[in-house]
Design a protein around this motif. Structure first.
Motif, mmCIF file in Angstrom:
data_model
loop_
_atom_site.group_PDB
_atom_site.id
_atom_site.type_symbol
_atom_site.label_atom_id
_atom_site.label_comp_id
_atom_site.label_asym_id
_atom_site.label_seq_id
_atom_site.Cartn_x
_atom_site.Cartn_y
_atom_site.Cartn_z
ATOM 1 N N HIS A 1 0.846 -1.200 0.000
ATOM 2 C CA HIS A 1 0.000 0.000 0.000
ATOM 3 C C HIS A 1 0.878 1.245 0.000
ATOM 4 N N THR A 2 0.315 2.377 -0.388
ATOM 5 C CA THR A 2 1.073 3.625 -0.429
ATOM 6 C C THR A 2 1.034 4.332 0.932
ATOM 7 N N GLU A 3 1.468 5.574 0.988
ATOM 8 C CA GLU A 3 1.756 6.260 2.244
ATOM 9 C C GLU A 3 0.603 6.240 3.247
ATOM 10 N N GLY B 1 -6.222 5.000 6.738
ATOM 11 C CA GLY B 1 -6.139 4.981 5.285
ATOM 12 C C GLY B 1 -4.828 5.556 4.779
ATOM 13 N N ILE B 2 -4.827 6.077 3.555
ATOM 14 C CA ILE B 2 -3.624 6.636 2.940
ATOM 15 C C ILE B 2 -3.771 8.151 2.774
ATOM 16 N N THR B 3 -2.654 8.798 2.453
ATOM 17 C CA THR B 3 -2.650 10.235 2.251
ATOM 18 C C THR B 3 -2.982 10.563 0.793
ATOM 19 N N ARG B 4 -3.160 11.862 0.535
ATOM 20 C CA ARG B 4 -3.370 12.289 -0.849
ATOM 21 C C ARG B 4 -2.138 12.009 -1.692
ATOM 22 N N SER C 1 -2.332 8.503 -2.674
ATOM 23 C CA SER C 1 -3.285 8.220 -3.754
ATOM 24 C C SER C 1 -2.658 8.521 -5.113
ATOM 25 N N GLU C 2 -1.831 9.578 -5.174
ATOM 26 C CA GLU C 2 -1.158 9.919 -6.431
ATOM 27 C C GLU C 2 -0.120 8.861 -6.792
ATOM 28 N N ALA C 3 0.601 8.377 -5.789
ATOM 29 C CA ALA C 3 1.585 7.321 -6.036
ATOM 30 C C ALA C 3 0.897 6.036 -6.488
ATOM 31 N N ALA C 4 -0.239 5.720 -5.885
ATOM 32 C CA ALA C 4 -0.991 4.522 -6.268
ATOM 33 C C ALA C 4 -1.424 4.599 -7.726
ATOM 34 N N LYS D 1 16.037 -14.545 2.823
ATOM 35 C CA LYS D 1 15.934 -14.441 4.272
ATOM 36 C C LYS D 1 16.684 -13.247 4.852
ATOM 37 N N HIS D 2 17.451 -12.587 4.027
ATOM 38 C CA HIS D 2 18.278 -11.505 4.549
ATOM 39 C C HIS D 2 18.017 -10.193 3.828
ATOM 40 N N SER D 3 16.775 -9.970 3.432
ATOM 41 C CA SER D 3 16.426 -8.705 2.790
ATOM 42 C C SER D 3 16.761 -7.554 3.725
ATOM 43 N N ALA D 4 17.302 -6.485 3.147
ATOM 44 C CA ALA D 4 17.881 -5.425 3.966
ATOM 45 C C ALA D 4 16.837 -4.592 4.708
ATOM 46 N N LYS D 5 15.669 -4.355 4.121
ATOM 47 C CA LYS D 5 14.707 -3.469 4.749
ATOM 48 C C LYS D 5 13.308 -3.773 4.250
ATOM 49 N N ASP D 6 12.318 -3.124 4.885
ATOM 50 C CA ASP D 6 10.936 -3.297 4.464
ATOM 51 C C ASP D 6 10.730 -2.730 3.063
ATOM 52 N N ALA D 7 9.741 -3.282 2.365
ATOM 53 C CA ALA D 7 9.400 -2.761 1.044
ATOM 54 C C ALA D 7 8.930 -1.314 1.170
ATOM 55 N N GLU D 8 9.249 -0.494 0.185
ATOM 56 C CA GLU D 8 8.824 0.901 0.184
ATOM 57 C C GLU D 8 7.330 1.003 -0.106
ATOM 58 N N TYR D 9 6.753 2.152 0.255
ATOM 59 C CA TYR D 9 5.363 2.410 -0.099
ATOM 60 C C TYR D 9 5.183 2.278 -1.613
#
Length: 216
Positions: A68-70, A85-88, A91-94, A177-185
């Motif tokens: 999901h986005t921001e 929910g998400i921000t405006r 919604s633009e990023a989505a 198993k060693h992914s560096a960080k969470d997935a981005e928005y």
């Protein structure tokens, strides 16, 4: 005069320390190579990698896990409505992500989303519609890999709008198993699934990278 015999233990110790140091460096280097890393960024891959992605997509052999986005509750940007929910901006990023997927083609694509407000809103702005909700895309856990395969219909792509924790679960269950960080928005993890249910993670496209990917 110092007896040469007295120097031998010190020399042996030095050689032992050097050997242990070299072995440690070697093991660390080997571990770094053998441990699976984070998915590659497909926007930075070669033309051949992009061609393989398009080929698999055309054959209906792709599953995409989209975060999901921001989130409204973790941002100072204006919200669309509910706090969960998400921000405006989200919604633009989505919409950008949805346009990217539409460019690939959605005629043979099934779309599912987690029932949580932020994923439902993201899916809505991605596709200008409200896809079917699935509880397993919110709970995820140890069966996620098998759930993705079970919902993948032969010769049809599958887009799943879900959460960063779920994408992390999926990556672990597919060997990353060693992914560096969470997935981005708004990031999209592309996975090839063959007719026997065998998976291969192809890579990830972040929301801001769609133009780069599609222009190559």
């Amino acid at each position: 005069m110092v007896n040469p015999v007295l120097r031998k233990p010190s020399s042996r110790l030095s050689r032992s320390v050097a050997a242990i140091g070299a072995l440690t460096v070697g093991l660390l280097a080997t571990g770094f190579v053998l441990w699976p890393k984070s998915p590659t960024n497909l926007a930075q891959e070669s033309a051949q990698a992009r061609a393989r992605l398009l080929q698999h997509w055309s054959a209906g052999e792709i599953a995409v896990l989209v975060r999901h986005t921001e989130r409204c509750d973790r941002s100072s940007n204006p919200c669309l409505g509910p706090a969960d929910g998400i921000t405006r901006v989200g919604s633009e990023a989505a919409a950008v992500v949805g346009q990217g997927l539409a460019h690939l083609g959605l005629s043979q694509t099934d779309i599912l989303t987690s029932p949580v407000t932020r994923t439902v809103q993201t899916a809505h702005y991605m596709f200008s519609s409200d896809p079917r909700t699935q509880e397993w895309l919110a709970t995820c856990g140890t069966t996620l890999r098998n759930d993705v395969v079970a919902h993948k219909v032969a010769h049809r792509n599958l887009v799943l709008v879900t959460h960063s924790g779920c994408i992390a679960d999926f990556e672990k269950q597919t060997g990353l198993k060693h992914s560096a960080k969470d997935a981005e928005y708004g990031s999209a993890l592309f996975v090839h699934i063959d007719g026997n249910g065998q998976l291969q993670v192809l890579g990830i496209v972040n929301a801001e990278d769609w133009n780069t990917l599609l222009q190559k």
